[in-house]
Scaffold this motif. Structure first.
Motif, PDB file in Angstrom:
ATOM      1  N   ASN A 142       6.145  14.949  -6.569  1.00 32.83           N
ATOM      2  CA  ASN A 142       6.283  13.687  -5.737  1.00 32.83           C
ATOM      3  C   ASN A 142       5.254  12.921  -5.481  1.00 32.83           C
ATOM      4  O   ASN A 142       4.106  13.307  -5.838  1.00 32.83           O
ATOM      5  N   VAL A 143       5.642  11.530  -5.317  1.00 31.58           N
ATOM      6  CA  VAL A 143       4.511  10.507  -5.214  1.00 31.58           C
ATOM      7  C   VAL A 143       4.083  10.392  -3.817  1.00 31.58           C
ATOM      8  O   VAL A 143       5.075  10.373  -2.727  1.00 31.58           O
ATOM      9  N   ASN A 144       2.804  10.164  -3.710  1.00 32.35           N
ATOM     10  CA  ASN A 144       2.173   9.794  -2.289  1.00 32.35           C
ATOM     11  C   ASN A 144       2.703   8.449  -1.956  1.00 32.35           C
ATOM     12  O   ASN A 144       2.687   7.381  -2.831  1.00 32.35           O
ATOM     13  N   PRO A 145       3.209   8.246  -0.708  1.00 34.10           N
ATOM     14  CA  PRO A 145       3.795   6.839  -0.426  1.00 34.10           C
ATOM     15  C   PRO A 145       2.585   5.734  -0.365  1.00 34.10           C
ATOM     16  O   PRO A 145       3.098   4.635  -0.805  1.00 34.10           O
ATOM     17  N   ASP A 146       1.376   6.099  -0.398  1.00 36.50           N
ATOM     18  CA  ASP A 146       0.233   5.185  -0.558  1.00 36.50           C
ATOM     19  C   ASP A 146       0.106   4.698  -1.945  1.00 36.50           C
ATOM     20  O   ASP A 146      -0.526   3.562  -2.148  1.00 36.50           O
ATOM     21  N   MET A 147       0.777   5.385  -2.750  1.00 38.14           N
ATOM     22  CA  MET A 147       0.710   5.065  -4.104  1.00 38.14           C
ATOM     23  C   MET A 147       1.735   4.196  -4.596  1.00 38.14           C
ATOM     24  O   MET A 147       1.770   3.465  -5.546  1.00 38.14           O
ATOM     25  N   ILE A 148       2.695   3.617  -3.702  1.00 34.90           N
ATOM     26  CA  ILE A 148       3.747   2.903  -3.981  1.00 34.90           C
ATOM     27  C   ILE A 148       3.903   1.828  -2.556  1.00 34.90           C
ATOM     28  O   ILE A 148       4.755   1.734  -2.209  1.00 34.90           O
ATOM     29  N   PRO A 149       2.834   1.099  -2.356  1.00 42.02           N
ATOM     30  CA  PRO A 149       2.731   0.407  -1.137  1.00 42.02           C
ATOM     31  C   PRO A 149       3.792  -0.655  -1.274  1.00 42.02           C
ATOM     32  O   PRO A 149       4.503  -0.969  -0.055  1.00 42.02           O
ATOM     33  N   LEU A 150       4.365  -1.464  -2.176  1.00 44.10           N
ATOM     34  CA  LEU A 150       5.463  -2.285  -2.508  1.00 44.10           C
ATOM     35  C   LEU A 150       6.790  -1.799  -1.811  1.00 44.10           C
ATOM     36  O   LEU A 150       7.431  -2.370  -0.755  1.00 44.10           O
ATOM     37  N   ILE A 151       7.072  -0.630  -2.293  1.00 39.82           N
ATOM     38  CA  ILE A 151       8.137   0.246  -1.772  1.00 39.82           C
ATOM     39  C   ILE A 151       7.915   0.727  -0.514  1.00 39.82           C
ATOM     40  O   ILE A 151       8.942   0.595   0.352  1.00 39.82           O
ATOM     41  N   PHE A 152       6.947   1.179  -0.056  1.00 43.29           N
ATOM     42  CA  PHE A 152       6.624   2.105   1.218  1.00 43.29           C
ATOM     43  C   PHE A 152       6.722   0.853   2.149  1.00 43.29           C
ATOM     44  O   PHE A 152       7.419   1.147   3.676  1.00 43.29           O
ATOM     45  N   GLU A 153       6.349  -0.346   1.990  1.00 41.61           N
ATOM     46  CA  GLU A 153       6.056  -1.328   3.014  1.00 41.61           C
ATOM     47  C   GLU A 153       7.630  -1.732   3.430  1.00 41.61           C
ATOM     48  O   GLU A 153       7.927  -1.873   4.695  1.00 41.61           O
ATOM     49  N   SER A 154       8.558  -1.940   2.455  1.00 41.26           N
ATOM     50  CA  SER A 154       9.887  -2.277   2.663  1.00 41.26           C
ATOM     51  C   SER A 154      10.418  -1.086   3.262  1.00 41.26           C
ATOM     52  O   SER A 154      11.454  -1.346   4.228  1.00 41.26           O
ATOM     53  N   ALA A 155      10.232   0.171   2.824  1.00 37.10           N
ATOM     54  CA  ALA A 155      11.110   1.151   3.390  1.00 37.10           C
ATOM     55  C   ALA A 155      10.673   1.547   5.001  1.00 37.10           C
ATOM     56  O   ALA A 155      11.472   1.721   5.845  1.00 37.10           O
ATOM     57  N   LYS A 156       9.350   1.239   5.353  1.00 32.49           N
ATOM     58  CA  LYS A 156       9.000   1.319   6.689  1.00 32.49           C
ATOM     59  C   LYS A 156       9.574   0.465   7.697  1.00 32.49           C
ATOM     60  O   LYS A 156      10.011   0.809   8.764  1.00 32.49           O
ATOM     61  N   LYS A 157       9.810  -0.890   7.151  1.00 30.19           N
ATOM     62  CA  LYS A 157      10.689  -1.914   7.992  1.00 30.19           C
ATOM     63  C   LYS A 157      12.103  -1.216   8.116  1.00 30.19           C
ATOM     64  O   LYS A 157      12.534  -1.394   9.413  1.00 30.19           O
ATOM     65  N   LYS A 158      12.544  -0.916   7.188  1.00 27.88           N
ATOM     66  CA  LYS A 158      14.047  -0.603   7.400  1.00 27.88           C
ATOM     67  C   LYS A 158      14.183   0.797   8.060  1.00 27.88           C
ATOM     68  O   LYS A 158      15.033   0.768   8.816  1.00 27.88           O
ATOM     69  N   LEU A 159      13.338   1.430   8.113  1.00 24.79           N
ATOM     70  CA  LEU A 159      13.128   3.025   8.762  1.00 24.79           C
ATOM     71  C   LEU A 159      12.642   2.498  10.281  1.00 24.79           C
ATOM     72  O   LEU A 159      12.846   3.504  10.999  1.00 24.79           O
ATOM     73  N   ASP A 160      12.225   1.349  10.471  1.00 24.69           N
ATOM     74  CA  ASP A 160      11.809   1.008  11.733  1.00 24.69           C
ATOM     75  C   ASP A 160      10.444   2.258  12.154  1.00 24.69           C
ATOM     76  O   ASP A 160      10.568   2.695  13.300  1.00 24.69           O
ATOM     77  N   PHE A 161       9.736   2.503  11.230  1.00 25.63           N
ATOM     78  CA  PHE A 161       8.680   3.504  11.412  1.00 25.63           C
ATOM     79  C   PHE A 161       7.544   2.913  12.184  1.00 25.63           C
ATOM     80  O   PHE A 161       6.748   2.014  11.746  1.00 25.63           O
ATOM     81  N   ASP A 162       7.146   3.768  13.059  1.00 31.27           N
ATOM     82  CA  ASP A 162       6.027   3.708  13.805  1.00 31.27           C
ATOM     83  C   ASP A 162       5.024   5.106  13.981  1.00 31.27           C
ATOM     84  O   ASP A 162       5.604   5.934  14.434  1.00 31.27           O
ATOM     85  N   TYR A 163       3.739   4.905  13.432  1.00 31.09           N
ATOM     86  CA  TYR A 163       3.075   6.023  13.387  1.00 31.09           C
ATOM     87  C   TYR A 163       3.010   6.780  14.557  1.00 31.09           C
ATOM     88  O   TYR A 163       2.670   8.054  14.855  1.00 31.09           O
ATOM     89  N   SER A 164       2.777   5.640  15.684  1.00 29.98           N
ATOM     90  CA  SER A 164       2.464   6.294  16.942  1.00 29.98           C
ATOM     91  C   SER A 164       3.510   7.232  17.857  1.00 29.98           C
ATOM     92  O   SER A 164       3.174   7.777  18.753  1.00 29.98           O
ATOM     93  N   ARG A 165       4.738   6.894  17.393  1.00 31.35           N
ATOM     94  CA  ARG A 165       5.678   7.939  17.846  1.00 31.35           C
ATOM     95  C   ARG A 165       6.484   8.959  17.198  1.00 31.35           C
ATOM     96  O   ARG A 165       7.374   9.605  17.729  1.00 31.35           O
ATOM     97  N   GLU A 166       6.285   9.005  15.766  1.00 32.83           N
ATOM     98  CA  GLU A 166       6.895   9.903  15.022  1.00 32.83           C
ATOM     99  C   GLU A 166       6.191   9.970  13.559  1.00 32.83           C
ATOM    100  O   GLU A 166       5.422   9.311  13.294  1.00 32.83           O
ATOM    101  N   SER A 167       6.483  11.157  12.883  1.00 29.38           N
ATOM    102  CA  SER A 167       5.942  11.316  11.807  1.00 29.38           C
ATOM    103  C   SER A 167       6.865  10.556  10.649  1.00 29.38           C
ATOM    104  O   SER A 167       8.057  10.035  11.151  1.00 29.38           O
TER     105      SER A 167
END
Length: 310
Positions: A142-167
């Motif tokens: 598996n790939v560490n998300p930090d290794m693919i920032p371009l995809i990870f940033e887009s995915a975080k927006k679509k997931l509405d991901f917030d480290y402060s409230r969930e993993s």
């Protein structure tokens, strides 16, 4: 149509433009008709991805993408040319909803695609969560998300991901609960089974014995189509194994045996599993769902990949 650059895959044409300042932009997918490209420069995509690697691959990926450029447009600078000759297979994978291949293609040429980061991000935007999941949860390595920032940033927006409230796992699980997603996943644990011991039996290889020199091309095309239809017809079942003592979240894949089907003997055989990380997310997101619409999507001598709708 006043197109400047066209990329042709198996079933689609994609239009790009290049500004006088050298900016490459995506115009869109042509919705109908074959464009006229007489007099245009035709360039083949890089052979770093080729369908000949596979015993079977989905028809949308069985192509050699081509780039067509009008005489008025200069694409000779290294970054632009490099991008254009590599983007075709990625576009084909996204269009076919092959999240695993799209991720693998991006990883192989990440430096090239990141030269036009905003453009690449836009092209993968609608499919970014699926690509992210296949890379970070579905692969054995598996790939560490930090290794693919371009995809990870887009995915975080679509997931509405917030480290402060969930993993991150919780965010993906929540997204899968709320949405229907189509993923391609490579099977793991295939060495524990024998489904892929003979994926291209002699009976299929001997089809070429009947090739006629009088019409060689047409005969070869007929054989290619017949083999593709045969592999596509293999019944593929992906379902949960809550009774599995080793992993209550286990998801097994069963596929008709290739050789047995040729000789008219039906029956499913275990081929492999979804990786445990991926299975855990899928099962926790939809615990009542025990079976998933699935089909064999690609097959090579070292990888079985299935498409699953969750």
């Amino acid at each position: 149509m006043n197109a400047q650059i066209l990329v042709k895959t198996a079933d689609n044409w994609f239009e790009f433009s290049k500004s006088k300042t050298g900016q490459l932009d995506y115009v869109g997918k042509l919705e109908s008709g074959e464009p006229k490209v007489d007099g245009w420069q035709e360039i083949a995509s890089s052979p770093y991805f080729t369908p000949s690697y596979y015993v079977y691959v989905h028809a949308a990926l069985g192509c050699n993408p081509r780039i067509f450029v009008t005489p008025e447009v200069d694409v000779s600078d290294k970054d632009t040319f490099d991008y254009l000759v590599h983007i075709g297979p990625l576009l084909a994978a996204i269009e076919a909803k092959d999240s695993f291949l799209a991720g693998e293609l991006y990883l192989r040429r990440m430096e090239v695609f990141d030269k036009f980061a905003q453009l690449t991000q836009y092209l993968m935007e609608d499919f970014c969560v699926e690509i992210f999941f296949s890379l970070c949860y579905g692969k054995m390595d598996n790939v560490n998300p930090d290794m693919i920032p371009l995809i990870f940033e887009s995915a975080k927006k679509k997931l509405d991901f917030d480290y402060s409230r969930e993993s991150l796992d919780q965010a993906v699980t929540r997204y899968f609960k709320q949405n229907t997603v189509t993923l391609t996943l490579p099977l793991v644990g295939t060495n524990f089974y024998h489904w892929d011991d003979d994926i291209e039996p002699e009976a299929l290889e001997r089809l070429t014995d009947n090739l006629s020199a009088d019409n060689l091309s047409a005969c070869a095309q007929k054989i290619r189509s017949a083999k593709s239809d045969f592999y596509r017809s293999l019944e593929t079942v992906v379902q949960a194994e809550p009774y599995n003592p080793a992993d209550k979240n286990s998801i097994i894949c069963l596929i008709e045996n290739v050789k047995a089907k040729i000789f008219g003997n039906p029956g499913l055989e275990k081929a492999g599993h979804a990786r445990a990380l991926a299975a855990k997310i899928i099962r926790e997101a939809k615990p009542q769902k025990l079976s998933y619409n699935a089909k064999l999507f690609s097959l090579s001598y070292n990888k079985i990949c299935v498409q699953v709708t969750v």
